[in-house]
Motif scaffolding. Structure first.
Motif, PDB file in Angstrom:
ATOM      1  N   ASP A   1       0.792  -1.244   0.000  1.00  0.00           N
ATOM      2  CA  ASP A   1       0.000   0.000   0.000  1.00  0.00           C
ATOM      3  C   ASP A   1       0.816   1.281   0.000  1.00  0.00           C
ATOM      4  O   ASP A   1       0.263   2.363   0.128  1.00  0.00           O
TER       5      ASP A   1
ATOM      6  N   GLY B   1       2.412   2.265  -2.561  1.00  0.00           N
ATOM      7  CA  GLY B   1       2.231   2.880  -3.881  1.00  0.00           C
ATOM      8  C   GLY B   1       3.051   2.302  -5.016  1.00  0.00           C
ATOM      9  O   GLY B   1       3.223   2.953  -6.042  1.00  0.00           O
ATOM     10  N   LYS B   2       3.523   1.061  -4.877  1.00  0.00           N
ATOM     11  CA  LYS B   2       4.347   0.450  -5.935  1.00  0.00           C
ATOM     12  C   LYS B   2       3.587   0.349  -7.262  1.00  0.00           C
ATOM     13  O   LYS B   2       4.090   0.764  -8.304  1.00  0.00           O
ATOM     14  N   THR B   3       2.390  -0.223  -7.196  1.00  0.00           N
ATOM     15  CA  THR B   3       1.619  -0.433  -8.421  1.00  0.00           C
ATOM     16  C   THR B   3       1.253   0.903  -9.059  1.00  0.00           C
ATOM     17  O   THR B   3       1.366   1.076 -10.276  1.00  0.00           O
ATOM     18  N   THR B   4       0.828   1.841  -8.231  1.00  0.00           N
ATOM     19  CA  THR B   4       0.464   3.166  -8.742  1.00  0.00           C
ATOM     20  C   THR B   4       1.667   3.809  -9.426  1.00  0.00           C
ATOM     21  O   THR B   4       1.541   4.395 -10.503  1.00  0.00           O
TER      22      THR B   4
ATOM     23  N   LYS C   1       3.517   9.703  -1.866  1.00  0.00           N
ATOM     24  CA  LYS C   1       2.308  10.280  -1.251  1.00  0.00           C
ATOM     25  C   LYS C   1       2.593  11.617  -0.578  1.00  0.00           C
ATOM     26  O   LYS C   1       1.983  11.943   0.448  1.00  0.00           O
TER      27      LYS C   1
ATOM     28  N   ASP D   1       1.675  14.275  -1.542  1.00  0.00           N
ATOM     29  CA  ASP D   1       0.484  15.127  -1.693  1.00  0.00           C
ATOM     30  C   ASP D   1      -0.460  15.027  -0.501  1.00  0.00           C
ATOM     31  O   ASP D   1      -1.315  15.866  -0.294  1.00  0.00           O
TER      32      ASP D   1
ATOM     33  N   ALA E   1       2.878   9.403  -6.677  1.00  0.00           N
ATOM     34  CA  ALA E   1       2.589   8.530  -7.816  1.00  0.00           C
ATOM     35  C   ALA E   1       1.196   8.837  -8.339  1.00  0.00           C
ATOM     36  O   ALA E   1       0.943   8.816  -9.534  1.00  0.00           O
TER      37      ALA E   1
END
Ligand code: GDP
Ligand code: MG
Length: 370
Positions: free
Chosen positions: A90, A92-95, A188, A190, A224
């Motif tokens: 969670d 953010g690797k995939t994103t 993240k 943001d 991401a």
């Protein structure tokens, strides 16, 4: 079958041989110091001491070292870096993988259908970068356990609103053990409550010290999701690649690693392969693990058909007789007959080692698991 003597085992466990012999006796195994123990006995003893036994099954030719051709320095040319993204779930690797993929579609290939082939390439400032998008940890660990190191650079993603978590540490350890350079992507940023400085501070404990604090680790603040800082991250990858000077000889028969493989209903067995040395051409005969074949068709991550593919290029190939495994070595031979005979020999060796003939137990690192 023979694996390790009582004396060797005692040494690995940091125990006296006499103590181990007594313990074995207690467990119903009679043994002398020079006696070779079977796997069951070792496992029994290990569990009694609360240690894990790591099995290493060497397939004799697994690295194909005997087929390795020597390269002269002048034969080696620059090649794109191969990058893996790792980090806690969670974070953010995939994103990030998706965002990078969408950010830089190679000109001329835009409009092609995006294919999932376990890896993809992007181009920035006329330079290519290859990203592995096979599920990070699993691929990395299983391939590494099999001696196939496919990564040049690891990006460790840490969510700025969360922090350094168990899988973050695991990723750092893997990269360090493999001596792969690390770039930290603080993701993240943001989000409300994001605190990139806190992440930097926390990572100093793992010897990842930013340049501004006198260290040599590159940290990139990114989002991401909002696509902030991605170009800078790609630039930093190219910078590390420039320093490391990744090279390969494109002018020889191809060698690489299977990153994924499956049985496709229409196409039959397909393998997604990362080419690491040489150039793969349609029609080439090859061995992949214990399978063999002849490249019938080859496509890249944009679904574009290729006639040939050089170092660091991920391709999907058809023309196999069976489905190989992720992490399997891939190597081209002069003809199909040779490829077939090597594959058959490897299959026999593998079967034998699975039956225990070649099992070796290494307990080198056992002590730290206690
Ligand atoms: P993975 O498990 O590491 O692959 O993480 P994912 O990519 O699936 O992301 C987990 C969650 O975090 C998803 O809901 C993403 O939308 C969200 N996420 C990822 N990157 C960012 C980011 O930069 N900012 C924000 N606000 N959310 C993000
Ligand atoms: Mg994911």
């Amino acid at each position: 079958r023979g694996t390790m003597t009582v004396g060797e085992l005692a040494k690995a466990l940091h125990k006296d041989a006499s103590e181990v012999i007594k313990k074995l006796l207690f467990l119903g195994v009679m043994a002398t110091i020079n006696q070779e123990l079977d796997l069951d006995a070792i496992q029994l003893l290990a569990s009694d001491y609360n240690v894990e036994v790591e099995l290493k099954i060497p397939v004799e030719e697994d690295k194909f070292e005997q087929f390795e051709e020597h390269d002269e320095a002048e034969d080696l040319l620059g090649r794109p870096p191969v990058v893996t993204i790792m980090g806690h779930v969670d974070h953010g690797k995939t994103t990030l993988l998706d965002a990078i993929r969408k950010t830089n579609v190679t000109e001329g290939e835009a409009g092609g259908i995006t294919q999932h082939i376990g890896a993809y390439q992007v181009e920035i400032h006329n330079k290519k970068i290859t990203f592995l998008d096979t599920p990070g940890h699993a691929a990395f660990t299983s391939m590494r356990a099999r001696g196939a190191l496919v990564t040049d650079i690891t990006i460790i993603v840490v969510a700025a609103d969360d922090g350094v978590m168990p899988q973050t540490v695991e990723a750092i350890n893997h990269a360090k053990a493999a001596k792969v350079p690390i770039i930290v992507a603080v993701n993240k940023v943001d989000k409300e409550g994001a605190d990139p400085e806190r992440i930097k501070q926390a990572l100093t404990e793992y010897e990842l010290v930013p340049e501004e604090w006198g260290g040599d680790t590159i940290f990139c603040n990114i989002s991401a999701k909002q696509r902030i800082g991605l170009e800078n991250l790609l630039d930093m990858i190219l910078l590390v690649a420039e320093v490391q000077e990744f090279k390969a000889n494109p002018n020889k028969r191809a060698r690489g690693t299977v990153i994924e493989a499956e049985l496709d209903k229409g196409k039959g067995p397909v393998a997604r392969v990362l080419i690491q040395h040489g150039t793969l051409k349609v029609g080439d005969s090859f061995v992949a693990g214990v399978c063999f074949g002849r490249v019938r068709a080859m496509v890249n991550d944009r679904g574009k058909r290729l006639k040939e593919a050089g170092p660091s290029t991920p391709v999907e190939i058809t023309g196999l007789t069976e489905v190989p495994q992720a992490g399997d070595p891939f190597i081209v031979f002069e003809d199909e007959r040779k490829a077939r005979s090597i594959a058959e020999k490897r299959a026999v060796t593998l079967r034998q080692s699975e039956m225990g003939a070649n099992v070796r137990v290494t307990l080198d690192d056992l002590y730290k698991h206690i």
